[in-house]
Write an enzyme that holds these catalytic residues in place. Sequence first.
Site: not given
Length: 346
Positions: A94, A107, A114, A118, A121, A161, A217-218, A292, A335
């Site tokens: 996408e 984007c 991936c 994470c 995600c 990815g 970073l998160h 999100n 995403c």
Amino acid sequence: MAKRIDIKSLSLQELYGEMEERGEKSFRAKQMYEWMHVKLARSFDEMTNLSKALRESCKEWYTYTSLRAVEVLESETDGTKKFLFELSDGNLVESVWMKYKHGNSVCISSQVGCKMGCGFCASTLGGFERNLRPSEMLDQVYAITLLTGERVSNVVVMGIGEPLDNYENLLTFIKLLTDENGLNISQRNVTVSTCGIVPNIIKLAQEKLQITLAISLHATTDTLRQSLMPIAKRYSIEELLEACQFYFDKTGRRITLEYGMMDGINDSDRDMERLVRIGRQLNCHVNLIPINPVKEREFRGSKADRVKAFKNLLEKNRINVTIRREMGRDINGACGQLRRGAEGRR
Ligand code: SAH
């Protein structure tokens, strides 16, 4: 039969070499390159200033990447469009098109799935399928340019990815995308986002590129970061920040730190103070992202007042900070969710 070459992933120099080897006139290379990367031809058949015979030979020698849009969602609130593309082997990726005052931004995805894992995600949920070839990253931009009829000025590699896990193809892609003989997008308008593969950040710093590097970073402690992002078990925050400093020293490009804010997880006052400390240490821009929600995960985005508090304290400390504007909220989900939904239906 020898493996066919992916012609849209070749540099102009390589294409000259190809034409020479095949006994064709060298100016054919320039013509074909222009068809692919300026006129955005969807197939050899469109290359009408090549002889029919040469076009037919090309079909035998080369594969021609042309992504097919299988789903397009358009936001009713801000015009953002999400595209689901099918690759020649049936895999799906996408891409998102966003309209800003300063130009249009795309984007793109860099891999099918991936392997980074994470916890917040959606892209990682179905596992990793394969790397995208340079032409497959490029053609997300080309196909969207044709479908929207508008020039793309900015490209961010923040879709599905981990771009630095597909390093060589990413580099070839950036060179083609920013080539003066192609679409000629300015390197300064290209952003690559990584979860933090330190050795490849060091490598990228030495490629003499002017692209922006964004770091996911998160978290501000290794313990929390490790619980959210498996890659943090390999590289500490300190090592990551050292690599960022090296990138800045080598390129003069200010780093973007992405901080995805999760309710009750990384949005306490102590987190905020630690983030300020990091922001003061590195010449960076901090992007606060209310996370999100992903259907399969329990994370929720931070409350608006927490995001504001972070922004205020960072600003008070003269750290450059923005809150990521939510685009296409109505078509969004995070995403990877569009692809996931489609895979689920198949
Ligand atoms: N692998 C790269 C690029 C893809 S992710 C990276 O990690 O940076 C692009 C950005 O979206 C990253 O900052 C990622 O952490 C973030 N992201 C992932 N899931 C999200 C979610 N549910 N809500 C908001 N941002 C998310």
